[in-house]
Design an enzyme around this catalytic site. Sequence first.
Site, PDB file in Angstrom:
ATOM      1  N   ASP A  12       2.212 -45.074 -13.445  1.00  0.00           N
ATOM      2  CA  ASP A  12       3.442 -45.874 -13.376  1.00  0.00           C
ATOM      3  C   ASP A  12       3.111 -47.133 -12.578  1.00  0.00           C
ATOM      4  O   ASP A  12       2.032 -47.244 -11.988  1.00  0.00           O
ATOM      5  CB  ASP A  12       4.560 -45.074 -12.682  1.00  0.00           C
ATOM      6  CG  ASP A  12       5.859 -45.871 -12.552  1.00  0.00           C
ATOM      7  OD1 ASP A  12       6.217 -46.566 -13.532  1.00  0.00           O
ATOM      8  OD2 ASP A  12       6.497 -45.839 -11.496  1.00  0.00           O
ATOM      9  N   SER A  13       4.080 -48.051 -12.511  1.00  0.00           N
ATOM     10  CA  SER A  13       3.853 -49.264 -11.732  1.00  0.00           C
ATOM     11  C   SER A  13       3.911 -48.983 -10.225  1.00  0.00           C
ATOM     12  O   SER A  13       3.407 -49.767  -9.436  1.00  0.00           O
ATOM     13  CB  SER A  13       4.915 -50.297 -12.098  1.00  0.00           C
ATOM     14  OG  SER A  13       6.204 -49.759 -11.859  1.00  0.00           O
ATOM     15  N   TYR A  44       6.821 -54.018 -13.064  1.00  0.00           N
ATOM     16  CA  TYR A  44       6.389 -54.392 -14.412  1.00  0.00           C
ATOM     17  C   TYR A  44       7.567 -54.963 -15.210  1.00  0.00           C
ATOM     18  O   TYR A  44       7.376 -55.740 -16.124  1.00  0.00           O
ATOM     19  CB  TYR A  44       5.887 -53.153 -15.169  1.00  0.00           C
ATOM     20  CG  TYR A  44       4.497 -52.662 -14.832  1.00  0.00           C
ATOM     21  CD1 TYR A  44       3.756 -53.210 -13.780  1.00  0.00           C
ATOM     22  CD2 TYR A  44       3.911 -51.648 -15.593  1.00  0.00           C
ATOM     23  CE1 TYR A  44       2.486 -52.735 -13.489  1.00  0.00           C
ATOM     24  CE2 TYR A  44       2.632 -51.182 -15.314  1.00  0.00           C
ATOM     25  CZ  TYR A  44       1.923 -51.720 -14.260  1.00  0.00           C
ATOM     26  OH  TYR A  44       0.660 -51.250 -13.996  1.00  0.00           O
ATOM     27  N   GLY A  45       8.767 -54.491 -14.847  1.00  0.00           N
ATOM     28  CA  GLY A  45       9.950 -54.738 -15.673  1.00  0.00           C
ATOM     29  C   GLY A  45      10.376 -56.194 -15.801  1.00  0.00           C
ATOM     30  O   GLY A  45      11.199 -56.529 -16.645  1.00  0.00           O
ATOM     31  N   CYS A  75       6.190 -44.482 -17.297  1.00  0.00           N
ATOM     32  CA  CYS A  75       6.815 -45.779 -17.068  1.00  0.00           C
ATOM     33  C   CYS A  75       7.435 -46.215 -18.394  1.00  0.00           C
ATOM     34  O   CYS A  75       6.728 -46.339 -19.396  1.00  0.00           O
ATOM     35  CB  CYS A  75       5.740 -46.765 -16.617  1.00  0.00           C
ATOM     36  SG  CYS A  75       6.295 -48.460 -16.508  1.00  0.00           S
ATOM     37  N   ASN A  76       8.739 -46.412 -18.387  1.00  0.00           N
ATOM     38  CA  ASN A  76       9.425 -46.819 -19.624  1.00  0.00           C
ATOM     39  C   ASN A  76       8.991 -48.209 -20.068  1.00  0.00           C
ATOM     40  O   ASN A  76       8.883 -48.478 -21.268  1.00  0.00           O
ATOM     41  CB  ASN A  76      10.932 -46.840 -19.408  1.00  0.00           C
ATOM     42  CG  ASN A  76      11.514 -45.456 -19.295  1.00  0.00           C
ATOM     43  OD1 ASN A  76      12.033 -44.913 -20.256  1.00  0.00           O
ATOM     44  ND2 ASN A  76      11.403 -44.858 -18.127  1.00  0.00           N
ATOM     45  N   THR A  77       8.749 -49.088 -19.105  1.00  0.00           N
ATOM     46  CA  THR A  77       8.366 -50.456 -19.445  1.00  0.00           C
ATOM     47  C   THR A  77       7.022 -50.448 -20.172  1.00  0.00           C
ATOM     48  O   THR A  77       6.876 -51.043 -21.240  1.00  0.00           O
ATOM     49  CB  THR A  77       8.290 -51.305 -18.152  1.00  0.00           C
ATOM     50  OG1 THR A  77       9.506 -51.135 -17.432  1.00  0.00           O
ATOM     51  CG2 THR A  77       8.071 -52.763 -18.454  1.00  0.00           C
ATOM     52  N   GLU A 154      11.583 -48.531  -4.431  1.00  0.00           N
ATOM     53  CA  GLU A 154      10.292 -48.791  -3.769  1.00  0.00           C
ATOM     54  C   GLU A 154      10.497 -48.941  -2.257  1.00  0.00           C
ATOM     55  O   GLU A 154       9.612 -48.683  -1.467  1.00  0.00           O
ATOM     56  CB  GLU A 154       9.627 -50.057  -4.339  1.00  0.00           C
ATOM     57  CG  GLU A 154       9.114 -49.913  -5.769  1.00  0.00           C
ATOM     58  CD  GLU A 154       7.856 -49.043  -5.903  1.00  0.00           C
ATOM     59  OE1 GLU A 154       7.014 -49.047  -4.994  1.00  0.00           O
ATOM     60  OE2 GLU A 154       7.737 -48.322  -6.925  1.00  0.00           O
ATOM     61  N   CYS A 186      14.252 -45.572 -16.849  1.00  0.00           N
ATOM     62  CA  CYS A 186      13.218 -46.087 -15.945  1.00  0.00           C
ATOM     63  C   CYS A 186      12.886 -44.942 -15.004  1.00  0.00           C
ATOM     64  O   CYS A 186      13.802 -44.306 -14.461  1.00  0.00           O
ATOM     65  CB  CYS A 186      13.746 -47.289 -15.165  1.00  0.00           C
ATOM     66  SG  CYS A 186      12.622 -47.841 -13.856  1.00  0.00           S
ATOM     67  N   THR A 187      11.595 -44.675 -14.826  1.00  0.00           N
ATOM     68  CA  THR A 187      11.229 -43.500 -14.033  1.00  0.00           C
ATOM     69  C   THR A 187      11.527 -43.665 -12.542  1.00  0.00           C
ATOM     70  O   THR A 187      11.429 -42.715 -11.784  1.00  0.00           O
ATOM     71  CB  THR A 187       9.745 -43.133 -14.241  1.00  0.00           C
ATOM     72  OG1 THR A 187       8.960 -44.311 -14.021  1.00  0.00           O
ATOM     73  CG2 THR A 187       9.514 -42.594 -15.630  1.00  0.00           C
ATOM     74  N   HIS A 188      11.873 -44.863 -12.125  1.00  0.00           N
ATOM     75  CA  HIS A 188      12.316 -45.034 -10.730  1.00  0.00           C
ATOM     76  C   HIS A 188      13.743 -44.495 -10.551  1.00  0.00           C
ATOM     77  O   HIS A 188      14.129 -44.087  -9.462  1.00  0.00           O
ATOM     78  CB  HIS A 188      12.312 -46.513 -10.329  1.00  0.00           C
ATOM     79  CG  HIS A 188      10.956 -47.045  -9.964  1.00  0.00           C
ATOM     80  ND1 HIS A 188       9.961 -47.232 -10.887  1.00  0.00           N
ATOM     81  CD2 HIS A 188      10.433 -47.429  -8.769  1.00  0.00           C
ATOM     82  CE1 HIS A 188       8.887 -47.735 -10.279  1.00  0.00           C
ATOM     83  NE2 HIS A 188       9.151 -47.856  -8.996  1.00  0.00           N
TER      84      HIS A 188
END
Length: 273
Positions: A12-13, A44-45, A75-77, A154, A186-188
Amino acid sequence: MDQRDRPLGVFDSGVGGFSVVQRLRSLLPDESIIYLGDTARVPYGTKSKETVLRYALESTRFLKSQGIKLLVIACNTASSMARDELLNSCEFPVIDVVEPGARFACAVSQFGRIGVIGTYATCKMKTYSQLISKLNPSFKVFEHPCPLFVPLVEEGWVQGEVPKLIAKKYLTPLVPKKIDTLILGCTHYPLLKPIIQEVITELTEREIFIVDSAEAIASQVKATLMAKDLIKSKGNNFFKAYVTDLSAHFKTLGKTFLKEEFFEIKKVSIDSL
Ligand code: DGL
């Protein structure tokens, strides 16, 4: 080495992919996992397809060098922008995060009105809309970007008035759409799930089904490992996390989100591989 004993690779980012790792570790406790968070280049988004594709290929190259047996694009992006290229460049199974989430949403949606929240990049690509309309052409999909959610996560700022206020602002436009299901695209975002759930219920005065793609992706990984006879036999396993920039803050955050005290986190350089 027996193919089955090789680790799963997850990237992921940043810290968001830990939501997927957490599910993988509870569903597949015998598997070893190598995680890569591209913390030096998150988010990344907000970046272009060309840039996200380059980052995703670099992360994949690093995980390949670690001898993984399956890749999870957590990561969806990156899933929206680089899925096909990653599929073509890997000789092992590649699981992206969009498809399992979209399938799960289609299965649980009662009235076929699905909201998707994600990064600017994911919403712009309309990957969820396209996939859901293939799965069920009568379903309506409403995608809405929530860019500030990633820095909040984050930062570890996932509770209290500030994330609640931001969630209200972002989720209000979805109210007139009369959605019955909301995909956390979004995985966040699963790390903000309690706030999102509270705010959407307050705004709509209804129970909205929240699809946490981390859950769906873990089930898909298990099914793929079983189908390909890649399930690890019992024995020692490990979890290693690599990041492209390591701050003391990330260590604390990672441990809180994973609910695990002891695991290895190392800084690595991936753009020169
Ligand atoms: N967690 C990622 C996703 O699922 C990326 C967020 C970001 O880096 O902007 O889209």
